[in-house]
Design an enzyme around this catalytic site. Structure first.
Site, PDB file in Angstrom:
ATOM      1  N   ALA A  52     -49.770 -14.655  -8.478  1.00  0.00           N
ATOM      2  CA  ALA A  52     -50.109 -14.823  -7.064  1.00  0.00           C
ATOM      3  C   ALA A  52     -51.609 -15.063  -6.913  1.00  0.00           C
ATOM      4  CB  ALA A  52     -49.686 -13.582  -6.273  1.00  0.00           C
ATOM      5  N   THR A  83     -45.563  -7.734 -12.109  1.00  0.00           N
ATOM      6  CA  THR A  83     -46.226  -8.781 -12.881  1.00  0.00           C
ATOM      7  C   THR A  83     -46.610  -9.974 -12.018  1.00  0.00           C
ATOM      8  OG1 THR A  83     -46.061 -10.019 -14.956  1.00  0.00           O
ATOM      9  CG2 THR A  83     -44.112 -10.029 -13.528  1.00  0.00           C
ATOM     10  N   LYS A  84     -45.976 -10.088 -10.853  1.00  0.00           N
ATOM     11  CA  LYS A  84     -46.237 -11.236  -9.978  1.00  0.00           C
ATOM     12  C   LYS A  84     -47.649 -11.227  -9.392  1.00  0.00           C
ATOM     13  CE  LYS A  84     -42.047 -13.077 -10.194  1.00  0.00           C
ATOM     14  NZ  LYS A  84     -41.797 -14.414 -10.742  1.00  0.00           N
ATOM     15  N   ASP A  85     -48.335 -10.078  -9.450  1.00  0.00           N
ATOM     16  CA  ASP A  85     -49.724 -10.047  -8.970  1.00  0.00           C
ATOM     17  C   ASP A  85     -50.580 -11.065  -9.719  1.00  0.00           C
ATOM     18  OD1 ASP A  85     -48.949  -7.961  -7.395  1.00  0.00           O
ATOM     19  OD2 ASP A  85     -50.131  -6.427  -8.421  1.00  0.00           O
TER      20      ASP A  85
END
Length: 451
Positions: free
Chosen positions: A48, A43-45
């Site tokens: 970022a 989910t950090k995409d």
């Protein structure tokens, strides 16, 4: 043609998948927002890319610049992808508790990774927070993203994750459950959902050893709450600026063990090969099941992919060393298998008789007993080597070729301890019951018990 211009355009729009077997004891429907379908497998995409875009718009990240960030791995993956596509350099600081595979992946994308000690205060110059700040000051044309206080983090989820959940559930979502780390995912998603329906419950899942739960409940930053934990990617020893506690309804803490165990269950029961925090998120929901009703529609966010935890959560030895398997003892293994007569040899019997017993009972290990005392052992692997080099050995007495006796343990010895006693040279462990009878546990029995 239906094509993407680059990998960054594939971020978001991840599937919502119904959970079945693993939630059979819950009264309502539970769906998983499976974020490992993002190109960086987490989910950090989302955040970022958003942080990079905002930094570019604000002039903080200039062409040819250097991205600096402290990350447990997943944010770094998203930033590294953006750096490759957009032409930036990357330097990441991380902690020594993170999976080596995460570090290797970041380096594969061309990033420099500096590993820092975990068990130091955030203000300590050795901490991964402090090292990132120092590098930002030392390196020209660099920008420290600081995902903890960078509000583009939660903005990404307000703009993407929240709307996706609302659309995918036709606005029927009643509960959103996610682990709490930087605060971006749970807060940003919650802000959007609460605007649509303020009655939607948002449950943040924390880890034992983090101070976030007590801060949510009391408003107090209590460092006495902080102690080392193994779980990765969530929990904090300070309160990041991304949090808006007013949109979170409840905090629940889970243990390192429970999160790891449920992550493995997700793989085996739902074929969802997820990371550590995903198991923790679902475990938090299990702990709160009494708050659920029949018609609730629950969405649990599964943050990342299990491939980054193969050497940890999905490694039996790692789990056993930390006592994360359900405690089973020698006696439990014997009872589960069904008590069977122990096949033994006397020292005066021949090697040929030992071979026949192994064939007849399909066993690999036989204790050698004299006058009710254990004096040695015969194993298939050892016999094979001896017979291969000297076929005439079949006529020899057992006591002339036997190996050392198997270790003897108590009936209450944990399986994990038994596992440490079984090795290449020693394939079994024995114990005596209350009647003085020996029982045997082999490597195969241990593997079955830990499965």
């Amino acid at each position: 043609m239906n094509v993407k211009n680059n990998i960054l355009e594939t971020i978001g729009n991840t599937p919502l998948i119904r959970l079945n077997k693993i939630v059979k004891d819950l009264p309502c429907e539970v769906y998983a927002k499976v974020e490992y379908f993002n190109p960086g497998n987490s989910t950090k995409d989302r955040m970022a890319l958003k942080m990079v875009e905002v930094a570019e718009k604000e002039g903080k990240l200039k062409p040819g610049g250097t991205i600096i960030e402290c990350t447990s791995g997943n944010t770094g993956m998203g930033l590294a992808m953006a750096a490759v596509v957009k032409g930036y350099k990357c330097i990441f600081t991380t902690t020594d508790k993170q999976s080596q595979s995460k570090v290797d992946i970041l380096r594969a994308l061309g990033a420099e990774v500096i590993v820092c000690p975990t068990n130091v205060e955030p203000e300590d110059p050795r901490s991964y927070y402090s090292v990132a700040s120092r590098l930002n000051k030392e390196i020209p044309n660099s920008f420290h993203f600081n995902q903890y206080d960078n509000l583009a983090n939660r903005l990404a989820h307000y703009e993407t994750t929240g709307p996706e959940l609302w659309e995918q559930t036709d606005g029927k979502i009643t509960h959103f459950v996610a682990t709490a780390g930087t605060g971006g995912t749970v807060t940003g998603t919650a802000q959007f959902l609460k605007e649509k329906n303020p009655n939607i419950q948002v449950w943040a899942i924390d880890v034992e050893g983090s101070l976030l739960t007590k801060y949510f409940r009391t408003g107090e930053v209590d460092m006495n709450e902080v102690h080392p934990y193994i779980s990765e990617g969530f929990g904090e020893d300070f309160v990041p600026g991304n949090y808006d506690m007013s949109v979170i309804d409840y905090f629940e803490q889970v243990s390192d063990k429970d999160g790891a165990v449920v992550a493995r269950r997700l793989a085996r029961e739902e074929a969802l090969f997820c990371g550590y925090s995903s198991g923790s998120a679902l475990q938090g929901l299990f702990q709160l099941k009494d708050k659920l009703k029949k018609n609730d529609v629950v969405v649990v966010l599964l943050c990342d992919h299990g491939s980054r935890y193969v050497a940890k959560v999905y490694n039996d030895q790692w789990m056993a060393e930390r006592g994360f398997f359900d405690v089973k003892t020698f006696k439990d293994v014997v009872n589960a298998r069904g008590k069977q007569r122990l096949i033994t040899l006397e020292p005066t019997q021949s090697v040929a008789e030992a071979v026949e017993l192994m064939k007849k009972y399909d066993i690999e290990h036989i204790p050698v007993i004299k006058d009710s005392e254990l004096v040695g052992s015969i194993s298939e692997s050892g016999l094979f080597q001896r017979v291969f080099h000297n076929p005439d050995i079949k006529t020899e007495r057992v006591d002339r070729v036997m190996d050392a006796a198997f270790p003897i343990v108590g009936l209450d010895t944990p399986v994990e301890k038994i596992g440490t006693l079984i090795n290449k040279e020693n394939g079994a462990v024995l114990a005596k019951d209350e009647s003085g009878n020996f029982h045997i546990v082999t490597k195969y029995d241990v593997l079955q018990a830990l499965a």
